[in-house]
Every structure is written in structure tokens, then in C-alpha cells.
Design an enzyme around this catalytic site. Sequence first.
Site, PDB file in Angstrom:
ATOM      1  CD  GLU A 139       3.153 -12.811   7.236  1.00 29.13           C
ATOM      2  OE1 GLU A 139       3.472 -12.991   8.410  1.00 29.13           O
ATOM      3  OE2 GLU A 139       2.798 -13.702   6.488  1.00 29.13           O
TER       4      GLU A 139
ATOM      5  NE  ARG B 159      -8.423  -4.823 -21.163  1.00 31.97           N
ATOM      6  CZ  ARG B 159      -8.473  -3.601 -21.694  1.00 31.97           C
ATOM      7  NH1 ARG B 159      -7.541  -2.713 -21.391  1.00 31.97           N
ATOM      8  NH2 ARG B 159      -9.435  -3.258 -22.508  1.00 31.97           N
TER       9      ARG B 159
ATOM     10  N   PRO C 295       0.813  -1.224   0.000  1.00 33.56           N
ATOM     11  CG  PRO C 295      -0.708  -1.495   1.749  1.00 33.56           C
ATOM     12  CD  PRO C 295       0.540  -2.081   1.161  1.00 33.56           C
TER      13      PRO C 295
ATOM     14  CG  ASP D 101     -10.669   0.062 -23.303  1.00 31.79           C
ATOM     15  OD1 ASP D 101     -11.724  -0.171 -23.900  1.00 31.79           O
ATOM     16  OD2 ASP D 101      -9.782  -0.768 -23.095  1.00 31.79           O
TER      17      ASP D 101
HETATM   18  C1  4GS Z   1      -2.077  -3.778  -1.237  1.00 31.83           C
HETATM   19  C2  4GS Z   1      -2.662  -2.711  -1.935  1.00 31.83           C
HETATM   20  C3  4GS Z   1      -2.389  -4.239   0.136  1.00 31.83           C
HETATM   21  C4  4GS Z   1      -1.094  -4.883   3.038  1.00 31.83           C
HETATM   22  C5  4GS Z   1      -1.216  -7.130   2.009  1.00 31.83           C
HETATM   23  C6  4GS Z   1      -1.199  -5.504   4.398  1.00 31.83           C
HETATM   24  C7  4GS Z   1      -1.282  -7.693   3.416  1.00 31.83           C
HETATM   25  C8  4GS Z   1      -1.777  -5.747   2.011  1.00 31.83           C
HETATM   26  N1  4GS Z   1      -1.171  -4.326  -2.043  1.00 31.83           N
HETATM   27  N2  4GS Z   1      -2.069  -2.648  -3.129  1.00 31.83           N
HETATM   28  N3  4GS Z   1      -0.611  -6.821   4.361  1.00 31.83           N
HETATM   29  N4  4GS Z   1      -3.603  -1.870  -1.525  1.00 31.83           N
HETATM   30  N5  4GS Z   1      -1.572  -5.183   0.665  1.00 31.83           N
HETATM   31  O1  4GS Z   1      -3.342  -3.773   0.731  1.00 31.83           O
HETATM   32  O2  4GS Z   1      -1.170  -3.623  -3.201  1.00 31.83           O
END
Ligand code: 4GS
Length: 237
Positions: free
Chosen positions: A111, A148, A84, A163
Site C-alpha cells: 500500500e 559493502r 517509487p 567497480d
Molecule cells: C519501490 C521502488 C516500490 C510501491 C511498495 C507500491 C508497495 C512499492 N520502493 N523503490 N507499494 N521502486 N515500492 O516499488 O523503492
Amino acid sequence: MKIDILTLFPDMFAPLEHSIVGKAKERGLLEITYHNFRENAEKARHVDDEPYGGGQGMLLRAQPIFDTYDKIGAKNPRVILLDPAGRTFDQAYAEELSQEEELIFICGHYEGYDERIKTLVTDEISIGDFVLTGGELAAMTMIDATVRLIPDVIGKEASHQDDSFSSGLLEYPQYTRPYDFRGMKVPDVLMSGHHKNIRRWRLEESLRKTYLRRPDLLENYAFTKEEAEILERIKAE
Ligand code: 4GS
């Protein structure tokens, strides 16, 4: 294209066997290999451990990821870590990835990561500002959007030139038979056979929709003179 996926849950990727991505694999345009890195974990197959310095949650250990990466033996891959905290995935990035020969995805589950894993990584990517249970769905999302765009994966009849996002604008409204569905009729211009007017109407609807819903997309948009004029009129409505 060759894709290697490091994951504790290879079975989660069943969706990639279907539809357009599944067909691309059958046709040999795409090869996907799954690597369950638990199989390469020393220390009683433990893939995770507690964070130094204390704190909640477990972290993926570097050793199983590094050993699995070494076994793949890729020459010049893009190595994508789903996180994230990464740069947000978008269509331009999908287009960039679709030109690559080899992609490696590293999916954490539950994790976080030992920071040293990031020395293997070329791209830290997020699919959006929300928290998933694992990187698998994020990897699948990226793979679907990327595959794609590989030449020949989608035929001309299903071309992606129109698109949303490819042009930089959202897609205009579309209709198919019947002309009158429950009293809702197709706009006259689309029934007119007047191609210049249809093109113009579609452009205007695309611009209007983008302006109203996603004005952020217009910030870096290279307007033609015609588009700039249409937008000024829309703004004045
Ligand atoms: C994301 C997201 C995500 C983060 C995976 C906490 C488990 C999690 N990965 N974009 N640990 N948003 N990963 O939330 O790519």
C-alpha cells in the site's frame, strides 16, 4: 553502523544474514534491528486504513510508524522511506549513506503511506522506475550497496575502487584461466605483461563500453586529457 528497519515482514530480510553483509554483522561492523510495527499498532493491530476522499487501495497509518520510531529513540538518524516517487538510488548516494552512524528504513507493503509519515523522513528514495510489492527488497538493495562501502567490510583483495560506477565509468572486460576456452581466446594485450599497454587497453574498453551503453554517465564525467583523446577516437570509429 546501526540499521533499524520498520517492516511487517522481518523474515524477508534473511538474505542479509549471508555473504558479505552477514560477515559484517558477525564482525560487529554492522548491527541490524527489525521492528515489526504491527506490534505497536493500536486499533486491533491494524496497520492500514482507507484513504480519506475515497479511492482504491489502503494506506499505512501514521500511528504505528510514529510509535515505533519513538521507541527506537535514535539521536541523529537518516530516515529513509522507500517510495517509487523518491529520488533514484545510485552509487554516489550509497557512498554518502556508508558514512552515517545510524540508518532507519521504513518499508511499506502493498500500500501507500499516510502523507504525515513523511514528516519523520529525511530521504524519500526509489531503487528504480518499477513497482514492487513492498519496500523490503528496495531496502535490502540499498543496504547491500551501502554496507559493502563501510571501511573494512570488503578486504583490499576485493577492492571496489575499480567497480563500475565507482570511477564513473563501466568496468572493462576481464578474463581468467584458461587462455583458450572453446576457441575463445584472451586478448593478446592481457597476455603481454606490458603494464602500460594493459592499463591503456582497459581505459579504452571502459570508455567504449560507457559511451555505447550508458552515454548518460559521461555527461558529468571529469575527463583527463588522455581520456578525452581516447573518446574522440572511439566516436570516430
Ligand atoms: C519501490 C521502488 C516500490 C510501491 C511498495 C507500491 C508497495 C512499492 N520502493 N523503490 N507499494 N521502486 N515500492 O516499488 O523503492
